[in-house]
Design a protein around this motif. Structure first.
Motif, PDB file in Angstrom:
ATOM      1  N   SER A  19       0.857  -1.178   0.000  1.00 21.66           N
ATOM      2  CA  SER A  19       0.000   0.000   0.000  1.00 21.66           C
ATOM      3  C   SER A  19       0.895   1.230   0.000  1.00 21.66           C
ATOM      4  CB  SER A  19      -0.902   0.014   1.224  1.00 21.66           C
ATOM      5  OG  SER A  19      -1.617   1.207   1.290  1.00 21.66           O
ATOM      6  N   TYR A  20       0.940   1.905  -1.136  1.00 22.35           N
ATOM      7  CA  TYR A  20       1.827   3.053  -1.257  1.00 22.35           C
ATOM      8  C   TYR A  20       1.279   4.281  -0.544  1.00 22.35           C
ATOM      9  CZ  TYR A  20       4.456   0.270  -4.562  1.00 22.35           C
ATOM     10  OH  TYR A  20       5.193  -0.715  -5.145  1.00 22.35           O
ATOM     11  N   SER A  21      -0.024   4.331  -0.312  1.00 23.36           N
ATOM     12  CA  SER A  21      -0.569   5.476   0.413  1.00 23.36           C
ATOM     13  C   SER A  21      -0.135   5.440   1.879  1.00 23.36           C
ATOM     14  CB  SER A  21      -2.093   5.517   0.313  1.00 23.36           C
ATOM     15  OG  SER A  21      -2.655   4.354   0.872  1.00 23.36           O
ATOM     16  N   LYS A  22      -0.035   4.254   2.439  1.00 19.82           N
ATOM     17  CA  LYS A  22       0.432   4.136   3.822  1.00 19.82           C
ATOM     18  C   LYS A  22       1.924   4.460   3.924  1.00 19.82           C
ATOM     19  CE  LYS A  22      -2.972   0.793   5.363  1.00 19.82           C
ATOM     20  NZ  LYS A  22      -3.203  -0.579   5.805  1.00 19.82           N
ATOM     21  N   GLN A  23       2.650   4.210   2.844  1.00 18.70           N
ATOM     22  CA  GLN A  23       4.078   4.507   2.829  1.00 18.70           C
ATOM     23  C   GLN A  23       4.349   5.960   2.437  1.00 18.70           C
ATOM     24  OE1 GLN A  23       5.923   1.713   0.172  1.00 18.70           O
ATOM     25  NE2 GLN A  23       5.274  -0.056   1.349  1.00 18.70           N
ATOM     26  N   LYS A  24       3.270   6.710   2.142  1.00 16.98           N
ATOM     27  CA  LYS A  24       3.367   8.112   1.736  1.00 16.98           C
ATOM     28  C   LYS A  24       4.290   8.296   0.528  1.00 16.98           C
ATOM     29  CE  LYS A  24       2.443   9.891   6.313  1.00 16.98           C
ATOM     30  NZ  LYS A  24       1.305   9.860   6.738  1.00 16.98           N
ATOM     31  N   ASP A  26       5.358   9.517  -2.972  1.00 20.13           N
ATOM     32  CA  ASP A  26       5.069  10.642  -3.859  1.00 20.13           C
ATOM     33  C   ASP A  26       4.900  10.084  -5.268  1.00 20.13           C
ATOM     34  OD1 ASP A  26       4.775  13.085  -5.049  1.00 20.13           O
ATOM     35  OD2 ASP A  26       6.870  13.682  -4.804  1.00 20.13           O
ATOM     36  N   ILE A  27       3.715  10.234  -5.844  1.00 23.01           N
ATOM     37  CA  ILE A  27       3.421   9.636  -7.141  1.00 23.01           C
ATOM     38  C   ILE A  27       4.331  10.188  -8.236  1.00 23.01           C
ATOM     39  CG2 ILE A  27       1.644   9.465  -8.932  1.00 23.01           C
ATOM     40  CD1 ILE A  27      -0.384   9.053  -6.815  1.00 23.01           C
ATOM     41  N   SER A  28       4.730  11.415  -8.120  1.00 28.44           N
ATOM     42  CA  SER A  28       5.607  11.996  -9.146  1.00 28.44           C
ATOM     43  C   SER A  28       6.996  11.356  -9.134  1.00 28.44           C
ATOM     44  CB  SER A  28       5.730  13.506  -8.964  1.00 28.44           C
ATOM     45  OG  SER A  28       6.372  13.805  -7.748  1.00 28.44           O
ATOM     46  N   SER A  31       8.307   4.767  -9.517  1.00 33.24           N
ATOM     47  CA  SER A  31       8.855   4.096 -10.693  1.00 33.24           C
ATOM     48  C   SER A  31       7.708   3.560 -11.553  1.00 33.24           C
ATOM     49  CB  SER A  31       9.753   2.936 -10.256  1.00 33.24           C
ATOM     50  OG  SER A  31       8.967   1.899  -9.685  1.00 33.24           O
ATOM     51  N   LYS A  32       8.046   3.094 -12.737  1.00 34.09           N
ATOM     52  CA  LYS A  32       7.018   2.561 -13.636  1.00 34.09           C
ATOM     53  C   LYS A  32       6.367   1.319 -13.033  1.00 34.09           C
ATOM     54  CE  LYS A  32       8.713   4.459 -17.895  1.00 34.09           C
ATOM     55  NZ  LYS A  32       8.876   4.272 -19.309  1.00 34.09           N
ATOM     56  N   PHE A  33       7.142   0.516 -12.349  1.00 33.39           N
ATOM     57  CA  PHE A  33       6.594  -0.678 -11.703  1.00 33.39           C
ATOM     58  C   PHE A  33       5.605  -0.297 -10.600  1.00 33.39           C
ATOM     59  CE2 PHE A  33       6.874  -4.132  -8.533  1.00 33.39           C
ATOM     60  CZ  PHE A  33       6.389  -5.171  -9.321  1.00 33.39           C
ATOM     61  N   GLN A  34       5.954   0.692  -9.805  1.00 30.64           N
ATOM     62  CA  GLN A  34       5.053   1.165  -8.751  1.00 30.64           C
ATOM     63  C   GLN A  34       3.783   1.758  -9.346  1.00 30.64           C
ATOM     64  OE1 GLN A  34       7.924   3.739  -6.872  1.00 30.64           O
ATOM     65  NE2 GLN A  34       8.126   2.369  -5.104  1.00 30.64           N
ATOM     66  N   MET A  35       3.918   2.494 -10.447  1.00 33.22           N
ATOM     67  CA  MET A  35       2.749   3.058 -11.115  1.00 33.22           C
ATOM     68  C   MET A  35       1.857   1.951 -11.677  1.00 33.22           C
ATOM     69  SD  MET A  35       2.697   6.280 -10.704  1.00 33.22           S
ATOM     70  CE  MET A  35       1.592   6.895 -11.943  1.00 33.22           C
ATOM     71  N   ALA A  36       2.462   0.871 -12.163  1.00 33.94           N
ATOM     72  CA  ALA A  36       1.678  -0.261 -12.668  1.00 33.94           C
ATOM     73  C   ALA A  36       0.879  -0.902 -11.534  1.00 33.94           C
ATOM     74  CB  ALA A  36       2.597  -1.282 -13.325  1.00 33.94           C
ATOM     75  N   ILE A  37       1.485  -1.047 -10.368  1.00 28.70           N
ATOM     76  CA  ILE A  37       0.778  -1.611  -9.212  1.00 28.70           C
ATOM     77  C   ILE A  37      -0.365  -0.688  -8.786  1.00 28.70           C
ATOM     78  CG2 ILE A  37       0.992  -2.165  -6.757  1.00 28.70           C
ATOM     79  CD1 ILE A  37       3.776  -3.265  -7.373  1.00 28.70           C
ATOM     80  N   ILE A  38      -0.114   0.606  -8.753  1.00 32.31           N
ATOM     81  CA  ILE A  38      -1.160   1.566  -8.388  1.00 32.31           C
ATOM     82  C   ILE A  38      -2.316   1.483  -9.381  1.00 32.31           C
ATOM     83  CG2 ILE A  38      -1.682   4.041  -8.249  1.00 32.31           C
ATOM     84  CD1 ILE A  38       1.236   4.370  -7.166  1.00 32.31           C
ATOM     85  N   GLY A  39      -2.002   1.423 -10.652  1.00 35.49           N
ATOM     86  CA  GLY A  39      -3.029   1.319 -11.685  1.00 35.49           C
ATOM     87  C   GLY A  39      -3.831   0.042 -11.583  1.00 35.49           C
ATOM     88  N   TRP A  40      -3.155  -1.065 -11.345  1.00 33.61           N
ATOM     89  CA  TRP A  40      -3.836  -2.354 -11.199  1.00 33.61           C
ATOM     90  C   TRP A  40      -4.774  -2.341  -9.999  1.00 33.61           C
ATOM     91  CZ3 TRP A  40      -5.567  -6.474 -13.372  1.00 33.61           C
ATOM     92  CH2 TRP A  40      -5.929  -7.571 -12.607  1.00 33.61           C
TER      93      TRP A  40
END
Length: 50
Positions: A19-24, A26-28, A31-40
């Protein structure tokens, strides 16, 4: 049937994926892999709630 599948996937995502929101995260600076997980996770959650 489809909605039940996405609800199951949402539970699996919550248990397995970070959960990247709990880890705070920054979306900007994600990485591309993290963005793929967020999108999924967003896609599955949206389908489970429809």
């Amino acid at each position: 049937m489809k909605k039940q599948l996405f609800k199951l996937l949402a539970k699996i995502n919550k248990a397995v994926l970070p959960s990247y929101s709990k880890q705070k995260l920054d979306i900007s600076k994600a990485s591309k892999f993290q963005m793929a997980i967020i999108g999924w996770r967003w896609y599955v959650t949206k389908r489970a709630l429809d």
